[in-house]
Each structure stands twice: as structure tokens, then as C-alpha cells.
Design an enzyme around this catalytic site. Sequence first.
Site, PDB file in Angstrom:
ATOM      1  N   TRP A 149       1.002  -1.314  -0.025  1.00 48.53           N
ATOM      2  CA  TRP A 149       0.044   0.000   0.121  1.00 48.53           C
ATOM      3  C   TRP A 149       0.917   1.251   0.045  1.00 48.53           C
ATOM      4  CZ3 TRP A 149      -1.352  -4.488   2.385  1.00 48.53           C
ATOM      5  CH2 TRP A 149      -2.435  -5.110   1.922  1.00 48.53           C
ATOM      6  N   HIS A 166      -6.541   2.376   2.028  1.00 47.51           N
ATOM      7  CA  HIS A 166      -7.939   1.553   1.551  1.00 47.51           C
ATOM      8  C   HIS A 166      -8.752   1.782   2.763  1.00 47.51           C
ATOM      9  CE1 HIS A 166      -5.482  -2.243   4.187  1.00 47.51           C
ATOM     10  NE2 HIS A 166      -5.336  -0.755   4.777  1.00 47.51           N
ATOM     11  N   ARG A 192      -3.168   6.825  -2.600  1.00 50.54           N
ATOM     12  CA  ARG A 192      -2.032   6.229  -2.620  1.00 50.54           C
ATOM     13  C   ARG A 192      -0.953   6.702  -3.235  1.00 50.54           C
ATOM     14  NH1 ARG A 192      -3.583  -0.330  -3.286  1.00 50.54           N
ATOM     15  NH2 ARG A 192      -5.292  -0.293  -1.913  1.00 50.54           N
ATOM     16  N   GLN A 206     -12.923   2.992  -2.664  1.00 45.73           N
ATOM     17  CA  GLN A 206     -13.281   1.524  -2.121  1.00 45.73           C
ATOM     18  C   GLN A 206     -14.505   1.536  -1.583  1.00 45.73           C
ATOM     19  OE1 GLN A 206      -9.933   0.010  -0.188  1.00 45.73           O
ATOM     20  NE2 GLN A 206      -8.702  -0.384  -1.950  1.00 45.73           N
ATOM     21  N   VAL A 249      -6.498 -11.444   6.253  1.00 51.19           N
ATOM     22  CA  VAL A 249      -7.192 -12.504   5.911  1.00 51.19           C
ATOM     23  C   VAL A 249      -6.571 -13.780   5.835  1.00 51.19           C
ATOM     24  CG1 VAL A 249      -9.174 -11.282   4.836  1.00 51.19           C
ATOM     25  CG2 VAL A 249      -7.367 -11.837   3.487  1.00 51.19           C
ATOM     26  N   ALA A 303     -14.379 -10.465   4.812  1.00 54.16           N
ATOM     27  CA  ALA A 303     -14.080  -9.181   4.558  1.00 54.16           C
ATOM     28  C   ALA A 303     -13.694  -9.126   2.953  1.00 54.16           C
ATOM     29  CB  ALA A 303     -13.065  -8.444   5.230  1.00 54.16           C
TER      30      ALA A 303
HETATM   31  C1  FA5 Z   1      -7.073  -3.753  -0.830  1.00 54.03           C
HETATM   32  O1  FA5 Z   1      -6.794  -2.398  -0.723  1.00 54.03           O
HETATM   33  C2  FA5 Z   1      -7.539  -4.551   0.378  1.00 54.03           C
HETATM   34  N1  FA5 Z   1      -7.944  -3.768   1.657  1.00 54.03           N
HETATM   35  C3  FA5 Z   1      -8.817  -5.209  -0.126  1.00 54.03           C
HETATM   36  C4  FA5 Z   1      -9.329  -6.149   0.924  1.00 54.03           C
HETATM   37  C5  FA5 Z   1     -10.047  -6.044   1.842  1.00 54.03           C
HETATM   38  C6  FA5 Z   1      -8.915  -7.653   0.784  1.00 54.03           C
HETATM   39  C7  FA5 Z   1     -10.810  -6.964   2.896  1.00 54.03           C
HETATM   40  C8  FA5 Z   1      -9.255  -8.499   1.867  1.00 54.03           C
HETATM   41  C9  FA5 Z   1     -10.165  -8.375   2.686  1.00 54.03           C
HETATM   42  P1  FA5 Z   1      -6.118  -3.954  -3.128  1.00 54.03           P
HETATM   43  O2  FA5 Z   1      -4.808  -3.003  -2.960  1.00 54.03           O
HETATM   44  O3  FA5 Z   1      -6.093  -5.069  -3.964  1.00 54.03           O
HETATM   45  O4  FA5 Z   1      -6.588  -4.198  -1.953  1.00 54.03           O
HETATM   46  O5  FA5 Z   1      -7.002  -2.958  -3.634  1.00 54.03           O
HETATM   47  C10 FA5 Z   1      -8.504  -3.307  -3.831  1.00 54.03           C
HETATM   48  C11 FA5 Z   1      -9.164  -2.682  -5.206  1.00 54.03           C
HETATM   49  O6  FA5 Z   1      -8.981  -1.244  -5.135  1.00 54.03           O
HETATM   50  C12 FA5 Z   1      -8.453  -2.959  -6.326  1.00 54.03           C
HETATM   51  O7  FA5 Z   1      -8.782  -4.184  -6.816  1.00 54.03           O
HETATM   52  C13 FA5 Z   1      -8.861  -1.911  -7.257  1.00 54.03           C
HETATM   53  O8  FA5 Z   1      -9.998  -2.161  -7.937  1.00 54.03           O
HETATM   54  C14 FA5 Z   1      -9.009  -0.679  -6.179  1.00 54.03           C
HETATM   55  N2  FA5 Z   1      -7.588  -0.184  -6.308  1.00 54.03           N
HETATM   56  C15 FA5 Z   1      -6.496   0.049  -5.832  1.00 54.03           C
HETATM   57  N3  FA5 Z   1      -5.612   0.605  -6.286  1.00 54.03           N
HETATM   58  C16 FA5 Z   1      -6.048   1.408  -6.985  1.00 54.03           C
HETATM   59  C17 FA5 Z   1      -5.741   2.434  -7.730  1.00 54.03           C
HETATM   60  N4  FA5 Z   1      -4.468   3.329  -7.468  1.00 54.03           N
HETATM   61  N5  FA5 Z   1      -6.650   3.459  -8.708  1.00 54.03           N
HETATM   62  C18 FA5 Z   1      -7.830   2.679  -8.688  1.00 54.03           C
HETATM   63  N6  FA5 Z   1      -8.155   1.782  -7.876  1.00 54.03           N
HETATM   64  C19 FA5 Z   1      -7.302   1.100  -7.201  1.00 54.03           C
END
Ligand code: FA5
Length: 339
Positions: A149, A166, A192, A206, A249, A303
Site C-alpha cells: 500500500w 484502503h 496512494r 473503495q 485475511v 471481509a
Molecule cells: C486492498 O486494498 C484490500 N484492503 C482489499 C481487501 C479488503 C482484501 C478486505 C481482503 C479483505 P487492493 O490493494 O487489491 O486491496 O485494492 C482493492 C481494489 O481497490 C483493487 O482491486 C482496485 O479495484 C482498487 N484500487 C487499488 N489501487 C487503486 C488505484 N491506484 N486506483 C484505482 N483503484 C485502485
Amino acid sequence: LRQRAKRELLAITTQAALAEWYARYLGRRGELTQLLRALGTLPPEQRPIIGRLANELRDELQAAYEEREREVREIELAARIAAEAIDVTLPGRRPRIGTLHPVTQMIREVTDIFAHLGFQVVEGPEVEYGSYAFDALNIPPEHPARDVWDTIFIESDQKEIVLRPHTSPMQIRVMERRKPPVRVVVPGRCYRYEAVDATHEWHFHQIEGLAVDEQITMADLKGTLAEFARQLFGKERRVRFRCDFFPFVEPGVDFAIDCMFCRGEGCRVCGQSGWIEILGAGMVHPQVLRNVGYDPDRYTGWAFGMGVERLVMLRYGVPDIRYFYQGDLRFLAQFDRIP
Ligand code: FA5
């Protein structure tokens, strides 16, 4: 004199010209006034006759003047009305009414689906403590997963403060404050430190989901997400779970739907894999439950976290995430379904 005065009077159409005319004939130095004054110079026997005629003429011109004055006032009024005329038959100008941002619309649609499945909608802070964004989620300092992250820091001293990368810290905030059963969805902004490209923004949204109770299983997660995907993307959607890793998780999964854009070869959306990843999810890690004072032997939960912009892109075939925050009305006005 009579004929000249009357002819001139009838040609007059403005108050100003009228005043001039009055001064010329009936004013203190007017022709007729002079004439009346000159009466004294006439032989006595002519005075009464000429005097009567002159007085008659003065009354006549005075009356003519007053009549013309009324007419001129009407002429001027008519001219003004004509100049200021409003055409009430013209169609009105339609006011420009704003529309909800496509991301706002999607958040409402998704949270609505979960509300009908029994989830409560809650929101939390965008400026967050590192302890909530990472530590309580089983991501200790120096843990390599912390780099996943790419965080924007507000304070990096002992008490770390960040723009949340997130919505998962809200899992902790909700569980700290409540006893199971917990069923919430959490929409919100995330940030981010990220190079912006067609699928990555440094600021995006999100929606987090969390369900914790006795005997909650992976099957509940799968059933809930399948139902959600079919309500959002169509009844015929097929869904796929694959193993993935998130520190908070165990087991972790990524959740995908079958690609609805594929027409055989060369699909640009799914890269020909036939599947589109929608979100990350998994069973809440026992350590996370312990961190909030829940007994992991009694309670289990799951989650998920999904990216809202990506959902909109999929739904409408938006090719580039950067369109969302450029404020270009040609893009935004296309999403004009006001709920
Ligand atoms: C997470 O942020 C985890 N917190 C998700 C999670 C929650 C997993 C609960 C398990 C249990 P990730 O980094 O993959 O995961 O981001 C989740 C979603 O946010 C991605 O699939 C994407 O759709 C969106 N996302 C992430 N980074 C970006 C970005 N820079 N721009 C747009 N959308 C993004």
C-alpha cells in the site's frame, strides 16, 4: 399665423419639439403673445375687434396644443412599448442541472444492494492512524507487505498518521465499537502514492465489506459476492474465486466475474483470460479478531474490498480511470441517470 402654427403642431411627435413649439407661439416671447402686447399701439376703434380675434386664436392654439400633447404622449408610450416588447411565445431557456458523479452513483447502487442483504452502511476517516491502517490489520512496521500500500504520510513520527490507502482500517474501528453480529459496508475515498496510469489513480474509492458472527463461513462469502455480482452485472454472470494474499485475511482470495465484453479473440478488457477481477476478500485473520478483543474460537468472519472506479469502468466500458477526476463535463454529463 393660425395655419402655420397648426401645420407645425401636427408634425410634432416628441415632447421636446412640443415645448419648442409652445415657446415659439404661446410663450412669453411667442409670436401670439407679442401680438397681444402690441394691441395698445392700434387705433382705439380697431382694438376690440383685433383683440377678440387674437384672444380667440390664443384659446384655439392653446386647445390644439393640449390635444397634441396628449397624442404625443401616446405616440411616445407606444414607441417605448414596442422597443421593450417581450415575446412570451419564445421557448424558455432550460437551466443546466448537475448530475451525480458516476462514482457517487455506483457507491449508492452497491451499498443499496448490500443494504437489502442486511448490511449497514457506515463511513470513517480519510486521515487515519498507521495503527489502524496497518498494525491492527496484521501488517507490523517493517513488514514487507506494508509497501504494497504505497502510502501518503501526514506524520511519520511515533504516532504515524496517513491518508488511508484502503478502507480496511474501518474493519477495526467497527469491531472495536461493537459486539458481533457485525454486517457493514464502508464506502470511502482512498489515497496512494502511486504513478497514475489508465487503471491507477492516486486518489480513488473503495467499498469495504465485513461480516462477523458465530459460524460464518467461506460459503457465505461466496454466496453473498455471487449475489452481488449478479445484481450489478446481470443474472447470467459466473464468478470465480482464486487464492490471493492479504495479511489481514486467511485464506485470502481474489474474486472475478466472467468477462461480458469477450467476443472471441483479442478482448482488451480481460486480456483474453475470460475473467475480470473485481475485488480482494477472505476470512478475517484470527489475529485481527484478537486485536479487537473478539474470541477467534467463537467468532469467524469475512471481509472484502473493491475499487469503485473499476466497477464503473467495467459497467460502462470507460477505457481510462483518469477521466473521472478531470472535471470534463463532456465525460460526466453522460452519466445523467439521476436517481
Ligand atoms: C486492498 O486494498 C484490500 N484492503 C482489499 C481487501 C479488503 C482484501 C478486505 C481482503 C479483505 P487492493 O490493494 O487489491 O486491496 O485494492 C482493492 C481494489 O481497490 C483493487 O482491486 C482496485 O479495484 C482498487 N484500487 C487499488 N489501487 C487503486 C488505484 N491506484 N486506483 C484505482 N483503484 C485502485
